[in-house]
Design a protein around this motif. Sequence first.
Motif, PDB file in Angstrom:
ATOM      1  N   LEU A  23       1.075   9.197  -4.814  1.00 23.70           N
ATOM      2  CA  LEU A  23      -0.182   9.890  -5.089  1.00 23.70           C
ATOM      3  C   LEU A  23      -1.159   8.904  -5.722  1.00 23.70           C
ATOM      4  N   ALA A  24      -2.327   8.745  -5.085  1.00 18.12           N
ATOM      5  CA  ALA A  24      -3.420   7.943  -5.646  1.00 18.12           C
ATOM      6  C   ALA A  24      -4.490   8.923  -6.127  1.00 18.12           C
ATOM      7  N   VAL A  26     -10.502   4.492  -6.319  1.00 17.39           N
ATOM      8  CA  VAL A  26     -11.291   3.389  -6.842  1.00 17.39           C
ATOM      9  C   VAL A  26     -10.539   2.615  -7.917  1.00 17.39           C
ATOM     10  N   LYS A  27      -9.559   3.254  -8.580  1.00 16.29           N
ATOM     11  CA  LYS A  27      -8.792   2.605  -9.642  1.00 16.29           C
ATOM     12  C   LYS A  27      -7.375   2.237  -9.204  1.00 16.29           C
ATOM     13  N   GLU A  28      -7.006   2.520  -7.964  1.00 14.43           N
ATOM     14  CA  GLU A  28      -5.635   2.322  -7.520  1.00 14.43           C
ATOM     15  C   GLU A  28      -5.443   0.870  -7.061  1.00 14.43           C
ATOM     16  N   THR A  56       0.422  10.374   0.086  1.00 19.06           N
ATOM     17  CA  THR A  56       1.238   9.888   1.200  1.00 19.06           C
ATOM     18  C   THR A  56       2.649  10.419   1.030  1.00 19.06           C
ATOM     19  N   LEU A  57       3.169  11.068   2.096  1.00 20.90           N
ATOM     20  CA  LEU A  57       4.466  11.749   2.039  1.00 20.90           C
ATOM     21  C   LEU A  57       5.401  11.162   3.088  1.00 20.90           C
ATOM     22  N   PRO A  58       6.688  10.997   2.764  1.00 22.09           N
ATOM     23  CA  PRO A  58       7.632  10.408   3.721  1.00 22.09           C
ATOM     24  C   PRO A  58       8.061  11.409   4.786  1.00 22.09           C
ATOM     25  N   LEU A  59       8.355  10.904   5.982  1.00 19.42           N
ATOM     26  CA  LEU A  59       8.968  11.675   7.057  1.00 19.42           C
ATOM     27  C   LEU A  59      10.392  11.148   7.210  1.00 19.42           C
ATOM     28  N   GLY A 100       0.812  -1.208   0.000  1.00 18.30           N
ATOM     29  CA  GLY A 100       0.000   0.000   0.000  1.00 18.30           C
ATOM     30  C   GLY A 100       0.844   1.256   0.000  1.00 18.30           C
ATOM     31  N   PRO A 101       0.205   2.422  -0.091  1.00 21.48           N
ATOM     32  CA  PRO A 101       0.954   3.683  -0.164  1.00 21.48           C
ATOM     33  C   PRO A 101       1.899   3.892   1.020  1.00 21.48           C
ATOM     34  N   THR A 102       1.421   3.601   2.242  1.00 23.20           N
ATOM     35  CA  THR A 102       2.250   3.865   3.418  1.00 23.20           C
ATOM     36  C   THR A 102       3.488   2.976   3.421  1.00 23.20           C
TER      37      THR A 102
END
Length: 990
Positions: free
Chosen positions: A389-390, A394-396, A416-419, A376-378
């Motif tokens: 970026l999604a 619904v299509k991701e 979703t952005l990294p720290l 997943g994104p995270t």
Amino acid sequence: MGALDQPPARLSGQLAQVCGAFSCAMALLSLAGRLGGWQFLAGLGTHYGPIAPSSALGAAVLGAGLLVRARWPVSQPGRRFAASMAVLACGLAGLHFGAYPDSFDSYLRRLAAQAPEFLRDILVGRMSAIAAATLLVAAAALLALLFRPAGRAAPILATGVTAVGFVALLGYAYGTPLLYGGTRIRTALPLAAVLSVLGVGLAAASDPGAWPLRLVLGPSVRARLVRVFLPAVLAVVVGSGWLVTALLPYFKANPTLGVSLAAVLSLTFGGATVTVLARNIGGELDRAERELRRVNRALLAVRDCTHALAHADSEPELLREVCRIAVERGGYRMAWVGYAEHDEAKTVRPVAQAGCEEGYLESIGLTWAETGRGSGPTGLVIRTGQPFLAREIVKEPSLIYWRANVLQRGHASALTLPLVADGKTYGALSIYSDESNAFDAEEMSLLTELANDLAFGIDVLRTRGERRRADEAIRKYETIFQLAGWGMIIADPDTHVITHANLAFARMHGYAVEEVIGMNLADTFAPESLAELPAGIRQVYAKGRHTYESVRLRKDGSRFPCRADVTAVTDATGGILFYAATLEDITERKRAEEKLRASEERFRRTFQHSAAGMVLVSPDSRFLQVNDSFRKMLGYTESELLERSFQDVTLPEDRPVGGELTRRVLSGEMEMFQIEKRYLHKDGSVVWGLVSSTLIRDTQNRPLHFVSQIQDITERKRAEEHVRLLNEDLQRYAGELEQRVAERTAELASAKERAESADRMKSAFLASMSHELRTPLNSIIGFTGIVLQGLVGPLTAEQTKQLAFVKGSALHLLALINDVLDISKIEAGQVEMVRAPFDLGEAIRRAAQTVAPLAGKKQLRLAVQVAPEVGRIDSDRRRVEQILLNLLNNAIKFTDRGQVRVECNLGDGVIVTRVTDTGIGIQPDDLGKLFQPFRQLDGGTARLYEGTGLGLAICKRLVEQLGGTISVESEWSAGSTFQFTLPAGPERRP
């Protein structure tokens, strides 16, 4: 923010709730009108047909299900309720739709003919075929909405329901029965309104971004233009039908065809015209406004987050505030921060969130491992350190595991952005929007900057926290250094000059702290220990640490022994920065060691030269040390005994008793024991020994060893055996004596009288010898007590212990002599009873207080209960207390657990006192021997309880002389009750 300027998901949810509530209320109102016979309510007017009760019920059920689904979209109870309403509506509509043959119609009419008057219209007014089919479609749309929220079935079915209701409404508006079903299968006006609204609500709940809703209800300029022109289009649709039928002769003769054609054409061209105008005029404005709104939203969020970063005091507070700002100020649907855990499952731990219910993120199983759920994104952002970026959730494909949960909460796109800290990604910031393609390049750049600022702020807070903790640690260690009870210094490794010193070190050497700073270590050593200093320094260089003892020099020139622990503190390269030393004044310890050595030497000499055998035995009965007397007693050498155990040299018949006593001492039931037992001499002969054994424990109460003293009593036992043999001889000649007794009756009677006279003389002699026997013992006890108190000089611990044994033995002997003298005086008739009034209850409590320490030592409960009517009696107080003490001492001696209880009550002319225990009890065969002098029930070679056997005999004679009686009741292993009575006096008789 205006009602129509809200995000589409929120607005569509509110619209679905309004439509569900309206449909349910409208259907229930019409149903009430039909059931109550109110034509106006049932048909929304007197000239319109009423709604069928079954149709109204089905519409009400669907409206309630839609309302609950829209109000609580993710609640499991709400979803179950909506599903049950949809199934109920399906069953109701399906029953009517599938049972439309004429036979069913005839059945309803026959049923109506038999019903009361007010029910006939209701029974005949069944659901029409169009209504049944439309309600079936609506129920199917609600079920599709519940179980396939991302599918296309629900919006299509909802559009069909809306079209049926809208066409029927047009028919009523134009007066064209063809559009609403004619007269036979007519769709009632209330049902047409309900179906139109219900269809719109289902469409709004099924797809917040559907183009019809977005086109009409969205916040865009295009939607605003549509809302402006839509009333005009609807007016043209309605007015064109009237105009066509009024102006054109052909359509005047065929009004239904004219109205339908006009409505279709005007609606088609009007809608197309409005759509084209809205798209051309508002498209560019929409894009500009949307981009500006997004940028402004992101700027507001970044600005407020920057302010939060500047004023945050803790990391959790900062993270929660950033998430809250993103949702409340930025207008995003949800925001959360997760940290990467380095556990086996590589879990992503949510640390802050806003815009979702508590516990949601923890329940969906987030991970950054390279697995299906870690794709997943995270997980991807944490592993790669790159934003994700999604644009359309619904299509991701990467959100396949969470798509249903995300769509239920109205999320359409996500960023979703990294720290990142020190080049490593330790977490991620995730932001969700309810609009597709919500994050353009500029907005994404701003949010990326926000994530970087957040990571920097977290790093600053952590650095600040570490610095604060370091400062606190420094202050703590400085405080410990200065207030420590032992001396502490820090010295230069090259010059050996003291650079830091605490107060304890300065006082230890007789200086002030300021005087110590700058002194050389050599200045604190006595000359005899100074030569050892270089060797100690070399040890510190070689091993990094060195512990040694030395003699130190005080400022006034006095010396004291000191123990030092020196550690070399090094830098990263291994170079020595300074020496840290901890010093302890061991003067008292040295004195204690010297005293201990002297005490051990005295003990060793006493142990080795004792006339009695002495041994040290381990808890498992192995000999640890034996003296010469014990070796000579058994004929072994020291090495031979040290290879054996106590049990090895004990006669097998006596081993169980000794083992049981040892177990009881180890378990804490007893502190010491004394026992007579037999040993095996090396030559095979039997040696009798009187063993006194005490367990020594360490400071943690763990058993170390037994100290046992063994006295050789073989000769005494031989004498006793000789007496026993003589007794056997006497018994052997008993028969002869019996014959001679018959012949010499007169002579024996005279001899009996002489014997009784001699016995009385003996008792009188013993009674008169009371002073002569007691005085030496009292002197021994008194002078031993003076020596133990240290009045004639200090004693060693061993001397104190041995004198305590002497005093205890003297007291025991005095008690035995007292018992013998008491029974002798009683038998001689020399005991005089001094009768006087006294409080019996007070005497009982006083006796109980006297024996309370003995009971407490054995952890026994001592209870006293004196009846209120027991008061003063006329008797000998000292003798009554003597009886009580004898009975209480006996009860405590023979009781190992439980309680001892004293009860006193007023009986029939007597005062009854009972002493009850939970001890070992008495065998039934032994009850008759209790009150005989010099009889003990546990007599034998391994007797556990000491005494002369005179206590109960004395009690019996004293009670009888006081005018009372004494008796006993006992159960073996369950306890005993001794009862004695005293006269109550004539005034106390009941």
